[in-house]
Structures are given as C-alpha cells and as structure tokens.
Design an enzyme around this catalytic site. Structure first.
Site, PDB file in Angstrom:
ATOM      1  N   PRO A  95      -0.137  -6.864   3.235  1.00  0.00           N
ATOM      2  CA  PRO A  95      -0.953  -6.023   4.114  1.00  0.00           C
ATOM      3  C   PRO A  95      -2.324  -5.735   3.494  1.00  0.00           C
ATOM      4  CG  PRO A  95       1.062  -4.876   3.404  1.00  0.00           C
ATOM      5  CD  PRO A  95       1.110  -6.234   2.821  1.00  0.00           C
ATOM      6  N   ALA A  98      -3.827  -1.926   1.510  1.00  0.00           N
ATOM      7  CA  ALA A  98      -2.605  -1.126   1.388  1.00  0.00           C
ATOM      8  C   ALA A  98      -2.224  -0.868  -0.064  1.00  0.00           C
ATOM      9  CB  ALA A  98      -1.462  -1.843   2.106  1.00  0.00           C
ATOM     10  N   GLY A  99      -3.082  -1.264  -0.999  1.00  0.00           N
ATOM     11  CA  GLY A  99      -2.773  -1.016  -2.410  1.00  0.00           C
ATOM     12  C   GLY A  99      -1.903  -2.093  -3.035  1.00  0.00           C
ATOM     13  N   LEU A 100      -1.700  -3.199  -2.313  1.00  0.00           N
ATOM     14  CA  LEU A 100      -0.859  -4.272  -2.873  1.00  0.00           C
ATOM     15  C   LEU A 100      -1.692  -5.448  -3.378  1.00  0.00           C
ATOM     16  CD1 LEU A 100       2.137  -4.290  -0.343  1.00  0.00           C
ATOM     17  CD2 LEU A 100       2.132  -3.439  -2.671  1.00  0.00           C
ATOM     18  N   GLY A 101      -2.989  -5.243  -3.488  1.00  0.00           N
ATOM     19  CA  GLY A 101      -3.833  -6.272  -4.100  1.00  0.00           C
ATOM     20  C   GLY A 101      -4.140  -7.459  -3.204  1.00  0.00           C
ATOM     21  N   SER A 102      -4.191  -7.236  -1.876  1.00  0.00           N
ATOM     22  CA  SER A 102      -4.388  -8.375  -0.969  1.00  0.00           C
ATOM     23  C   SER A 102      -5.697  -9.120  -1.267  1.00  0.00           C
ATOM     24  CB  SER A 102      -4.361  -7.917   0.485  1.00  0.00           C
ATOM     25  OG  SER A 102      -5.402  -7.006   0.736  1.00  0.00           O
ATOM     26  N   ALA A 104      -7.519  -9.351  -4.078  1.00  0.00           N
ATOM     27  CA  ALA A 104      -7.472 -10.122  -5.333  1.00  0.00           C
ATOM     28  C   ALA A 104      -6.552 -11.333  -5.172  1.00  0.00           C
ATOM     29  CB  ALA A 104      -6.987  -9.234  -6.483  1.00  0.00           C
ATOM     30  N   ALA A 105      -5.470 -11.179  -4.407  1.00  0.00           N
ATOM     31  CA  ALA A 105      -4.534 -12.299  -4.228  1.00  0.00           C
ATOM     32  C   ALA A 105      -5.188 -13.429  -3.425  1.00  0.00           C
ATOM     33  CB  ALA A 105      -3.255 -11.824  -3.543  1.00  0.00           C
ATOM     34  N   ASP A 146      -5.924  -5.360 -10.933  1.00  0.00           N
ATOM     35  CA  ASP A 146      -5.368  -6.142  -9.823  1.00  0.00           C
ATOM     36  C   ASP A 146      -5.481  -7.644 -10.112  1.00  0.00           C
ATOM     37  OD1 ASP A 146      -5.234  -3.654  -8.713  1.00  0.00           O
ATOM     38  OD2 ASP A 146      -6.113  -4.214  -6.783  1.00  0.00           O
TER      39      ASP A 146
HETATM   40  C1  MEV Z   1      -6.188  -0.097  -7.377  1.00  0.00           C
HETATM   41  O1  MEV Z   1      -5.130  -1.028  -7.245  1.00  0.00           O
HETATM   42  C2  MEV Z   1      -6.036   0.702  -8.629  1.00  0.00           C
HETATM   43  C3  MEV Z   1      -7.154   1.680  -8.952  1.00  0.00           C
HETATM   44  O2  MEV Z   1      -6.854   2.201 -10.240  1.00  0.00           O
HETATM   45  C4  MEV Z   1      -8.503   1.010  -8.944  1.00  0.00           C
HETATM   46  C5  MEV Z   1      -8.696   0.020 -10.082  1.00  0.00           C
HETATM   47  O3  MEV Z   1      -7.963   0.044 -11.073  1.00  0.00           O
HETATM   48  O4  MEV Z   1      -9.640  -0.770  -9.979  1.00  0.00           O
HETATM   49  C6  MEV Z   1      -7.161   2.844  -7.971  1.00  0.00           C
END
Ligand code: MEV
Length: 307
Positions: A95, A98-102, A104-105, A146
């Site tokens: 997604p 959503a914080g799952l690194g889309s 960068a992936a 990430d």
């Molecule tokens: C994002 O996945 C994690 C954060 O710490 C940002 C970062 O490390 O660049 C919020």
C-alpha cells in the site's frame, strides 16, 4: 529483465532514527513490488504502474515525478543520454503512503531491473546509495532506513551514516501488522517532528534518547532469544511516539484493540498519523488479533514471522 523488492516494517525507533538514534526494521515479504523491463518496438520509455494510475511516456512526466525521477537518475548514473525504447511494467502489492516502504521498494526493484536490462547491473551498495538519493528528493530528511532494509532484504539495526548492521533472531517471533487505511506521507510527519524538535529541543532530545534505549534493549532481547520482552518495549515506544505527536486516534484505537485481543504489546510503525501499527503476539493468537484489528477498523492486516 525482472526484479522484485519487499516491503518493510519498523519495529522500534522510527523518527528518533532521523536524529541519529538506532532503529530496528525488518523486511515484509508478504507484500512486494515486481518490475519487468522489456525492449519495445515504439520509441521512448513507456511506463505502466497501475497502483499509482500511471500509464504513459517518461518524457511526458515532470522531472520530479516519483517514478520518472528514479529512471532519470539511473540514466544519469549510467551516463545514458539517449535511452533505448523500453516498456517498464511495475506491479505492487505494497500500500502507498502506509509506512511499509512502498516508494523505496519501487525504486529498488526498478533500479535493479533497469540497470540489469541495460547490461550494467548495480551492486547492492550502489542500489542503496541511489535509492537514498531519490528518497531525499521526495522525503526531505530521510534516515535511510527504508532503502537499507529493502535493498538488503534483511533485519537491520540501523544508525544513520554508519555501516549496515544486520541482526540475528535467537528465536522467531510473530508480528501482526494493521493498516489504518489512512494515507500518511512520511514527509509530513517527519517535517512536523522537526519543527517541534526545533521549538522543544531538550524535551524532544530526551524522548529520542529514551527511544534509543528501547531499540538497544529490543535488539538484545531478539538476539538472545527473549522476544517475549518486546511487547512491553513496544508499549513504551508507542507512548513516546504519542509524545512526538505522530500517533492518531485511529492508530491508538488499533493499538488498544490488539492488546485487548491478547497481543503482548503494540505500537504505531513508520511515519505515523495514519499508515500502519504493529502488534507483538504469540503465534497462536495472531489470527484472533488480526480479526480484532479488522473489527476495530483496520483496512487490512498482515501476519509476519521474523527470524
Ligand atoms: C519511515 O519509515 C521512518 C521514519 O523514521 C522516517 C525515516 O527514518 O526516514 C519516520
């Protein structure tokens, strides 16, 4: 040429990691980005990326486009001034925002597939460097965690600017990921924390130090085969993230629902404000915790085993 890259989840230390404190993150192989690069009969570079509704020519995209800029940066790195005619297909189950690194992936899989297709496959270190440069264009001040976890597809104990340290798990453990379904660009929460850090420097430095301690203890617990300690460490990390203002009512609700359903601890994961939370569970209760998260409003859940 084909390539694939996993998602990632941060176990401990998000945000503090931007300020040179350690963080722990692991790849999530249940979701991934697949990229295929093919020669084309018609001129130009055509990109098909349905997850972001992109079906078009590279030359028609603005130079800072999230996917276009990856391709342009790679051409530049490989000294390619007149790219061959290509079809690039990108399919992602990660997604977005959503914080799952889309992001960068996508970058990792795209750079690998494209550089290999152009007969100049980049080694991991260069893939990681280039993706970090691209993350900087789109995310302001990323720590680099990430791109590192996703490039190396291994658990990492990450400190910005330091050599990559992977960690071993003494005993496997289970995490349930719950997605609030609320898109939350990392750039915004990272920018807000920076503004607050400037205003409340001492208080925020203290919070980052406390988070750093948790990351350190968590690493020791994982390596020494005592993952049962992680639950309480996650609860403490979540409280500190609340103090950094990056939680939200939806994240707090999922964290509480997970614990009520038997999780041993839970916290938001990633940039916060929306996106994902994680819960540390006994393997047997993973399904009931996942179910409780869905009942509390999670849009989807992923159960993943670490180690
Ligand atoms: C994002 O996945 C994690 C954060 O710490 C940002 C970062 O490390 O660049 C919020």
């Amino acid at each position: 040429m084909k390539s694939s890259a996993p998602g990632k989840v941060i176990l401990f230390g998000e945000h503090a990691v931007v300020y040179n404190r350690p963080a722990l993150a692991v790849p999530v192989n249940q979701v991934c980005v697949d990229v295929e690069v093919l020669d084309s009969d018609s001129a130009g570079v055509f990109i098909d990326a349905p997850m972001v509704n992109l079906h078009g020519e590279l030359s028609a995209l603005p130079p800072d486009h999230a996917i276009g800029s990856v391709i342009l940066n790679l051409f530049q790195r490989l000294n390619i001034s007149a790219p061959p005619a290509l079809n690039i297909n990108i399919v992602s189950s990660i997604p977005v925002a959503a914080g799952l690194g889309s992001g960068a992936a996508v970058s990792v899989a795209l750079i690998r597939a494209l550089s290999a297709h152009l007969k100049n496959p980049l080694p991991d270190e260069q893939v990681n460097d280039l993706v970090f440069e691209i993350e900087k264009l789109h995310h302001g001040t990323p720590s680099g965690i990430d791109n590192t976890v996703i490039t190396y597809n291994q658990p990492v104990y990450f400190i910005k600017g330091q050599p990559i340290e992977t960690f071993k798990t003494g005993k496997p453990f289970t995490i349930v990921i719950g997605d609030t379904g609320i898109p939350a660009p990392t750039k915004e929460s990272v920018g807000d924390v920076r503004r607050l850090w400037i205003k409340n420097n001492n208080a925020f430095e203290n919070i980052f130090n406390e988070i750093a301690q948790l990351s350190l203890i968590a690493r020791r617990s994982i390596e020494s085969g005592k993952p049962e300690l992680l639950g309480e460490l996650m609860n403490q990390n979540h409280e500190l993230l609340q103090q950094l203002t990056v939680s939200s009512p939806e994240l707090d609700r999922l964290v509480t629902a997970a614990k009520t359903a038997g999780a041993l601890g839970a916290k938001l994961s990633g940039g916060g404000r929306g996106g994902n939370m994680i819960a540390f569970v006994e393997k047997e209760s993973a399904e009931s915790v996942a179910q409780a998260l869905l009942s509390a409003g999670a849009k989807r859940t992923i159960v993943t085993e670490v180690g």
